[in-house]
Design an enzyme around this catalytic site. Structure first.
Site, short mmCIF file in Angstrom:
data_model
loop_
_atom_site.label_atom_id
_atom_site.label_comp_id
_atom_site.label_asym_id
_atom_site.label_seq_id
_atom_site.Cartn_x
_atom_site.Cartn_y
_atom_site.Cartn_z
N ASP A 314 26.84 51.09 46.57
CA ASP A 314 27.94 50.87 45.96
C ASP A 314 28.38 49.65 45.16
O ASP A 314 29.31 49.27 44.88
CB ASP A 314 28.92 50.42 47.50
CG ASP A 314 28.42 49.21 48.13
OD1 ASP A 314 27.11 48.72 47.95
OD2 ASP A 314 29.07 48.54 48.98
N GLN A 315 27.25 49.05 44.53
CA GLN A 315 27.37 48.00 43.37
C GLN A 315 27.95 48.63 42.33
O GLN A 315 27.85 49.81 41.93
CB GLN A 315 25.85 47.35 43.24
CG GLN A 315 24.95 47.99 42.42
CD GLN A 315 23.64 47.51 42.45
OE1 GLN A 315 23.19 47.01 43.46
NE2 GLN A 315 23.26 47.27 41.26
N TRP A 343 17.62 58.90 15.13
CA TRP A 343 17.20 60.02 14.32
C TRP A 343 17.96 61.03 14.90
O TRP A 343 18.63 62.00 14.20
CB TRP A 343 15.61 60.16 14.60
CG TRP A 343 15.27 61.68 13.76
CD1 TRP A 343 14.92 62.78 14.49
CD2 TRP A 343 15.02 61.77 12.37
NE1 TRP A 343 14.56 63.81 13.53
CE2 TRP A 343 14.76 63.21 12.34
CE3 TRP A 343 15.46 61.00 11.23
CZ2 TRP A 343 14.41 63.90 11.24
CZ3 TRP A 343 15.15 61.73 10.04
CH2 TRP A 343 14.49 63.03 10.04
N ASP A 380 24.15 47.31 16.95
CA ASP A 380 23.21 47.90 15.97
C ASP A 380 23.53 49.04 15.57
O ASP A 380 23.63 50.14 16.51
CB ASP A 380 21.61 47.69 16.56
CG ASP A 380 20.67 48.18 15.43
OD1 ASP A 380 20.60 47.58 14.38
OD2 ASP A 380 20.03 49.15 15.84
N ASP A 382 22.39 52.59 13.69
CA ASP A 382 21.02 53.08 13.22
C ASP A 382 21.56 54.40 12.83
O ASP A 382 21.27 55.51 13.34
CB ASP A 382 20.14 53.22 14.33
CG ASP A 382 18.94 53.63 13.97
OD1 ASP A 382 18.72 54.21 12.74
OD2 ASP A 382 18.03 53.47 14.63
N GLU A 384 21.10 57.60 10.31
CA GLU A 384 19.82 58.02 9.68
C GLU A 384 20.25 59.39 8.98
O GLU A 384 20.20 60.38 9.55
CB GLU A 384 18.65 58.13 10.45
CG GLU A 384 18.18 56.88 10.99
CD GLU A 384 17.04 56.85 11.77
OE1 GLU A 384 16.28 57.95 11.67
OE2 GLU A 384 16.59 56.14 12.91
N MET A 450 13.45 50.20 8.22
CA MET A 450 12.20 50.88 8.91
C MET A 450 11.13 51.24 7.98
O MET A 450 10.87 52.31 7.75
CB MET A 450 12.86 51.99 9.62
CG MET A 450 14.08 52.11 10.42
SD MET A 450 14.55 53.54 11.23
CE MET A 450 15.92 53.96 9.87
N THR A 451 10.41 50.10 7.74
CA THR A 451 8.97 50.22 7.10
C THR A 451 7.82 50.56 7.85
O THR A 451 6.68 50.13 7.99
CB THR A 451 8.83 48.77 6.79
OG1 THR A 451 8.99 47.76 7.80
CG2 THR A 451 9.93 48.25 5.65
N TYR A 452 8.10 52.09 8.32
CA TYR A 452 7.13 52.64 8.87
C TYR A 452 7.28 53.95 8.68
O TYR A 452 8.53 54.58 8.25
CB TYR A 452 6.89 52.35 10.43
CG TYR A 452 8.34 52.23 11.16
CD1 TYR A 452 9.12 53.17 11.59
CD2 TYR A 452 8.48 50.72 11.45
CE1 TYR A 452 10.35 52.68 12.45
CE2 TYR A 452 9.87 50.68 12.12
CZ TYR A 452 10.53 51.64 12.55
OH TYR A 452 11.74 51.08 13.31
#
Length: 610
Positions: A314-315, A343, A380, A382, A384, A450-452
């Protein structure tokens, strides 16, 4: 990071189409294996018109920087439209040349273009870069040098790097590469029309020129020179330059068995400054919950809970949100941002861009929901990719991203963090040029470029390449696809260094069917992965395929017929040194569950930044 290149469909109206097998050339004979070839065919023919396709294959052992296909059509037949190539015609003689993104072909690589035409005829006398399209015979003697490259310019600089760009040279057959000179010393050779020169000295004047070369070895006159003085060196001007931001993927609580508690038990929580919780969805132009069960419904037992206390039925708040609340209580320095998009869920941003104020309002209400308002310290974004293609293509325009972030900042105010994960595509005319990232920076606390994922198994036949190169290297498959050029281009667009973080992948990208140990090998497809082909966590790869060498600041290894590239503690240390030297704001990574149980990679980030 999405893949480069593009396709455009040709709408055909009128009579029904009939696929045919009419080809310009049969498959190249075995003797043509060491040649550049072109194979063209009609893919549809309805009598009065047709649709066709040509595929160029680099069967040589070296890369080429451009291609040109020539052929003749009989009277009464013509080409009316072309995609993925540029067309010129002189009478019945047609010439097709590469567009910017598909001219560079490494050994074994292919490129294609399509076209639509009218009339019953077909090509004759086909040539590719001056030689027969089927690879037979020898290219015509070529003694004509290319024209000098034009408009050499500097597009960015730091204390140790200078980024250059120039206009492509023209040649009677085709340009294969460009030589870069500092004074009279040749310092690099590239196949595209951009380059970043690294390893320079601070506050030093350099004078650069460019020469073009063709396949026959003819060299052009030098371009006009450009003089550039590198920036003054010094320490990081931003006291916040030690940010360490990790993404927590909500789906990790399922098959991966990675929960918020693992952030604590691995020692990562003490090293992180921020956590990005991924992802919220974007639907109907608004921010929405992505996975309610993982986010706030899942009940945690005592052994799974950060503080060792089980959830009750019940929380008011359970799931990862409640566990993040407990983690922040245990580590008060931590900030948490709710990340939206990614993505898979970026398709809704186009609609959001039509009414930025309504989007921002929906996001604020969701992030500041009274049930978890204390958990999140900001948002944030994102997306894409704005005005470009990712999983789907967006056509919102170059100002849409800036306008969206302006509305988000206005709604969230200065008391909340607003950040964005963005493309790292620094190629000429690439994703970074499709939107106003410089103008949008004013509304953000920082960017996560996003340097990958620069390269990966989506190019099933390769060439093999490190997915997160720090710098360019001889034979890199695509110009502008490396961290140094990404950061330099963003700086040239006006993004301050301390508003950029370097991105690290806690995983590797790989291919199978590879025989060559060094980068640049061919493959038969993506390597097998635990959850998805072509990708594997670092914690698995460090034992499954231990790194044996490095290229461009990233590790790689060949194990059997599999080839993998990934970052190790050692290469991360080098990248953190680069980040500090450039005055970047810190580092971020995707994502926490890829690290070892003892947090090897995040430890390397933290210690590397100091």
């Amino acid at each position: 990071m999405s893949r480069s290149g593009g396709r455009r469909a040709l709408a055909l109206a009128g009579a029904a189409t009939l696929a045919v097998a009419s080809t310009l050339l049969a498959a190249p004979p075995a003797s043509s294996a060491a040649a550049v070839t072109a194979s063209c065919s009609k893919t549809s023919d309805w009598g009065s018109g047709f649709q066709g396709k040509c595929t160029i294959t680099n069967g040589t052992s070296a890369g080429i920087g451009s291609w040109k296909v020539e052929a003749d059509l009989p009277s009464g037949t013509s080409i009316s439209s072309v995609w993925d190539a540029s067309k010129s015609a002189s009478g019945d003689h047609y010439t097709f040349t590469n567009v910017g993104w598909n001219g560079t072909l490494s050994a074994g690589a292919t490129a294609s273009f399509g076209f639509g035409g009218t009339g019953p005829g077909w090509f004759t006398g086909c040539k590719i870069n001056g030689a027969a399209c089927d690879g037979s015979g020898e290219p015509e003697d070529d003694t004509q040098a290319p024209a000098a490259p034009g408009n050499l310019r500097s597009t960015g600089k730091t204390a140790t790097t200078v980024s250059l760009a120039w206009n492509a040279s023209t040649d009677n057959v085709g340009v294969t590469g460009y030589e870069i000179y500092n004074g009279t010393t040749k310092i690099d050779t590239v196949t595209g029309t951009t380059a970043t020169i690294a390893g320079l000295s601070a506050k030093t004047a350099y004078t650069f020129t460019i020469k073009a070369r063709d396949a026959a070895g003819n060299t052009s006159p030098a371009s006009g020179s450009v003089s550039v003085t590198t920036d003054e060196g010094g320490g990081n001007p931003d006291p916040g330059g030690s940010k360490v931001i990790g993404y927590f993927a909500q789906w990790g609580v399922y098959g991966r068995g990675y929960h918020v508690k693992n952030i604590d038990t691995s020692g990562s929580a003490a090293k992180l400054t921020h956590i990005n919780y991924a992802f919220g969805n974007v639907q109907g132009g608004k921010c929405t919950i992505g996975d309610s069960y993982a986010d706030y419904e899942k009940a945690y037992q005592a052994g799974e809970s950060v503080d060792g206390v089980a959830d009750t039925w019940d929380q008011p708040l359970r799931g990862s949100f409640n566990q993040l609340r407990k983690l922040k209580k245990k580590h008060p320095h931590l900030k948490v941002l709710f990340s939206f998009g990614g993505w898979t869920w970026s398709g809704g941003f186009g609609q959001a861009a039509k009414n930025p104020a309504a989007f921002a309002d929906s996001c604020y209400k969701l992030v500041e929901d009274p049930r978890w308002a204390d958990v999140f310290d900001g948002i944030d974004i994102d997306w894409e990719y704005p005005n470009a293609c990712g999983l789907s293509c967006d056509t919102s325009g170059p100002d849409a991203f800036k306008n969206l972030l302006s509305a988000v900042r206005s709604k969230f105010g200065s008391g909340n963090l607003v950040t964005a994960a963005i493309t790292a595509d620094a190629s000429a005319g690439g994703k970074m040029d499709a939107t106003d990232y410089g103008g949008a920076a004013q509304y953000l606390d920082w960017y996560n470029p996003m340097t990958y994922d620069y390269f990966g198994g989506w190019d099933a036949k390769g060439p093999t390449a490190p997915h997160s190169p720090l710098t360019a290297y001889p034979g890199i498959p695509h110009e502008g696809f490396n961290t140094t050029e990404t950061i330099a281009k963003l700086r040239a667009k006006g993004v301050p260094a301390n508003k950029m973080l370097i991105g690290i992948g806690f995983y590797g990208r790989g291919w199978t069917g590879v025989t060559q140990a060094e980068p640049g090998g061919t493959a038969t497809g993506p390597a097998g992965g635990t959850y998805e082909a072509g990708i594997e966590d670092y914690k698995v790869l460090k034992n499954k395929c231990p790194a044996t060498s490095t290229v461009a600041g990233t590790a790689y290894a060949k194990c059997g017929s599999d080839w993998w590239s990934y970052d190790t503690p050692s290469t991360i240390n080098g990248k953190m040194g680069y980040a500090k030297k450039e005055g970047l704001g810190g580092a971020f990574f995707w994502e926490l569950s890829g690290d070892t149980t003892g947090g090897e990679l995040i430890t390397a980030i933290k210690s590397g930044l100091g």
